[in-house]
Design a protein around this motif. Structure first.
Motif, mmCIF file in Angstrom:
data_model
loop_
_atom_site.group_PDB
_atom_site.id
_atom_site.type_symbol
_atom_site.label_atom_id
_atom_site.label_comp_id
_atom_site.label_asym_id
_atom_site.label_seq_id
_atom_site.Cartn_x
_atom_site.Cartn_y
_atom_site.Cartn_z
ATOM 1 N N ALA A 1 0.794 -1.102 0.072
ATOM 2 C CA ALA A 1 -0.024 -0.199 0.037
ATOM 3 C C ALA A 1 0.905 1.218 -0.093
ATOM 4 C CB ALA A 1 -0.820 0.064 1.161
ATOM 5 N N ILE A 2 0.475 2.403 -0.501
ATOM 6 C CA ILE A 2 0.984 3.731 -0.536
ATOM 7 C C ILE A 2 0.363 4.573 0.215
ATOM 8 C CG2 ILE A 2 1.938 5.453 -1.884
ATOM 9 C CD1 ILE A 2 2.666 3.542 -3.972
ATOM 10 N N ALA A 3 0.882 5.216 1.299
ATOM 11 C CA ALA A 3 0.084 6.328 2.013
ATOM 12 C C ALA A 3 0.634 7.597 1.606
ATOM 13 C CB ALA A 3 0.197 6.285 3.565
ATOM 14 N N LEU A 4 -0.473 8.491 1.437
ATOM 15 C CA LEU A 4 0.017 9.858 0.862
ATOM 16 C C LEU A 4 -0.171 11.077 1.692
ATOM 17 C CD1 LEU A 4 -1.452 9.682 -2.608
ATOM 18 C CD2 LEU A 4 1.133 10.008 -2.188
ATOM 19 N N ALA A 5 0.895 11.949 2.188
ATOM 20 C CA ALA A 5 0.307 13.272 3.047
ATOM 21 C C ALA A 5 1.062 14.199 2.414
ATOM 22 C CB ALA A 5 1.143 12.825 4.390
ATOM 23 N N ASP A 6 0.140 15.156 1.957
ATOM 24 C CA ASP A 6 0.594 16.355 0.994
ATOM 25 C C ASP A 6 1.412 15.953 -0.118
ATOM 26 O OD1 ASP A 6 -0.713 18.028 2.986
ATOM 27 O OD2 ASP A 6 1.027 18.010 4.315
ATOM 28 N N GLY A 7 1.172 15.014 -0.796
ATOM 29 C CA GLY A 7 1.737 14.524 -2.020
ATOM 30 C C GLY A 7 2.934 13.756 -1.898
ATOM 31 N N CYS A 8 3.432 13.295 -0.454
ATOM 32 C CA CYS A 8 4.603 12.667 0.116
ATOM 33 C C CYS A 8 4.141 11.160 0.109
ATOM 34 C CB CYS A 8 5.347 13.361 1.104
ATOM 35 S SG CYS A 8 5.556 15.250 1.159
ATOM 36 N N PRO A 9 4.728 10.105 -0.469
ATOM 37 C CA PRO A 9 4.394 8.933 -0.484
ATOM 38 C C PRO A 9 5.048 8.173 0.585
ATOM 39 C CG PRO A 9 5.818 9.237 -2.360
ATOM 40 C CD PRO A 9 5.448 10.665 -1.749
ATOM 41 N N LEU A 305 9.842 4.078 3.385
ATOM 42 C CA LEU A 305 9.035 3.051 3.970
ATOM 43 C C LEU A 305 8.222 3.270 5.171
ATOM 44 C CD1 LEU A 305 11.236 -0.123 3.068
ATOM 45 C CD2 LEU A 305 9.459 0.987 1.480
ATOM 46 N N GLY A 306 7.127 3.353 5.324
ATOM 47 C CA GLY A 306 6.538 3.832 6.677
ATOM 48 C C GLY A 306 5.495 5.005 6.198
ATOM 49 N N ASP A 307 4.689 5.361 7.466
ATOM 50 C CA ASP A 307 3.890 6.443 7.264
ATOM 51 C C ASP A 307 4.367 7.637 7.031
ATOM 52 O OD1 ASP A 307 1.695 8.192 7.825
ATOM 53 O OD2 ASP A 307 0.996 7.468 9.400
ATOM 54 N N PRO A 308 3.795 8.295 6.009
ATOM 55 C CA PRO A 308 4.634 9.990 5.866
ATOM 56 C C PRO A 308 4.320 10.858 6.689
ATOM 57 C CG PRO A 308 2.980 9.386 4.236
ATOM 58 C CD PRO A 308 3.108 7.835 4.943
ATOM 59 N N THR A 309 3.248 10.383 7.628
ATOM 60 C CA THR A 309 2.987 11.584 8.578
ATOM 61 C C THR A 309 3.732 11.529 9.895
ATOM 62 O OG1 THR A 309 1.117 10.279 9.490
ATOM 63 C CG2 THR A 309 0.585 11.527 7.727
ATOM 64 N N VAL A 310 4.292 10.704 10.025
ATOM 65 C CA VAL A 310 5.183 10.304 11.418
ATOM 66 C C VAL A 310 6.221 11.473 11.480
ATOM 67 C CG1 VAL A 310 4.550 7.823 11.675
ATOM 68 C CG2 VAL A 310 6.671 8.422 10.567
#
Length: 395
Positions: A1-9, A305-310
């Motif tokens: 899966a790919i998580a996105l935060a402000d366009g940062c994967p 690799l990991g959640d981009p919001t951490v």
């Protein structure tokens, strides 16, 4: 899966739902407010790692320590580790420089499953490997960020960007090296994969919250390219670490390297246009084009690799009280001739010139390249610094 935060994967790749659940529970915890330590490690295994230690790790260490001594780096400490076993502190930014395991140089891997289990494991002194199996029994970068400078540290592609070039080298003096690298790539029909080591690290209860690594063969061009601008030298790695210590999210940090790769691509496009306009000079520019091509692909292969919001820590922002006051209109306090010179050069060129003069080139050489007097460059730099301090309420 790919998580996105402000366009940062950020890529989430776990073998089991339990691993994903364990990671998510750790990632959702509130970040601490205290500064994190910075830990740097290079595995002294051969001349290649020694080169990276001298040209990348040492400059990064010196830049960060200087800023820490000046009180400008919000880190608990900047330590260079002699043993990776010491990387057990809580919430560190861990930066490691090693080889990534690519199989036996003569035989490669025993099977596709063996490749997926061990490729990208860290090669430590004495030939020991730190892979997923070994990591499960030890803490590493607990609750922090881990940047791996190693081949295949984050994963292996289905086809390397460098494969055509390496195949051409098979008949020359570098044939043995080329064959060994090609052997590390998946065979026809094998799928690309995320490395087992960072997956195990992220899933473990005493592992990091984010891993940054390379999905391909990693080269020295990311930090020592002769044609690179100041943004493509070790300073950008130090800036990435400093931003992490200031509480920036992991996805925003990954974007730092993506911007550097995009910059190399733009310059590569400019070189192609120059060759179109001046085909007779293409041979003179061949080394520069090759260097930019390698730089772009080297930087573009880094992934998160990991959640981009951490993030490592809660950002140290002043509490907002009452209504937001409008920012007063700035008035120029510099001579009209200097202001006109600044407008003519433009903000992008000026900021790159200031950065070059700060960490790379003599100010006189920078002024010469801009076509201005050294005194004017100094005056522009002083005015720029003073305006920034006034904007921040620092006088």
């Amino acid at each position: 899966a790919i998580a996105l935060a402000d366009g940062c994967p950020g890529r989430l790749a776990f073998e089991t739902d339990d691993d994903l659940r364990a990671y998510a529970e750790r990632a959702l915890r509130e970040p601490a407010a205290e500064p994190s330590p910075v830990q740097l490690y290079a595995a002294a295994t051969d001349r290649t790692v020694e080169h990276a230690q001298a040209r990348l790790l040492a400059p990064v260490r010196d830049l960060l320590r200087r800023r820490h001594e000046l009180g400008e780096l919000p880190a608990a400490a900047v330590d260079e580790l002699s043993d990776l076993a010491a990387a057990s502190a809580a919430r560190p930014f861990l930066f490691t420089v090693t080889h990534g395991y690519g199989g036996d140089r003569q035989r490669g891997f025993a099977s596709a499953a063996d490749r997926r289990r061990r490729q990208g494991a860290l090669v430590l002194p004495g030939g020991a490997l730190l892979g997923a199996d070994e990591l499960r029994a030890r803490p590493l970068a607990r609750g922090g960020f881990w940047f791996m400078f190693a081949c295949y540290g984050a994963g292996t592609p289905d086809d390397s960007a460098y494969a055509p070039w390496l195949r051409e080298l098979r008949g020359g003096a570098l044939a043995g090296t080329a064959d060994a690298v090609l052997r590390a790539l998946p065979a026809a029909g094998e799928r690309p994969f995320v490395a087992a080591l960072p997956r195990a690290a992220l899933a473990g209860p005493e592992g990091p919250l984010a891993c940054f690594g390379h999905v391909d063969v990693a080269w020295q061009f990311a930090y020592s390219d002769a044609e690179a601008t100041v943004l493509s030298r070790p300073g950008k790695f130090a800036a990435l670490i400093e931003d992490a210590c200031r509480g920036r999210r992991a996805g925003a940090l990954a974007r730092t390297l993506a911007r550097a790769a995009a910059d190399a691509a733009l310059r590569l496009t400019a070189e192609a246009e120059q060759n179109r306009r001046d085909p007779d000079g293409a041979a003179r520019r061949a080394d520069r084009v090759a260097s930019l091509w390698l730089l772009h692909h080297d930087l573009a292969a880094y992934v998160l690799l990991g959640d981009p919001t951490v993030r490592l820590r809660a950002p140290n922002l002043p509490a907002r009280t009452g209504a937001i006051e409008p920012v007063p209109q700035a008035t120029s306090t510099v001579p009209a001739s200097l202001a006109e010179l600044a407008r003519r050069l433009g903000p992008g060129k000026l900021e790159e010139a200031f950065a070059r003069a700060l960490v790379k080139d003599p100010a006189r050489a920078v002024a010469r390249d801009l076509g201005i007097d050294l005194a004017d460059l100094r005056a522009l730099e002083d005015a720029y610094r003073a305006a920034g301090r006034r904007a921040l309420g620092l006088g």
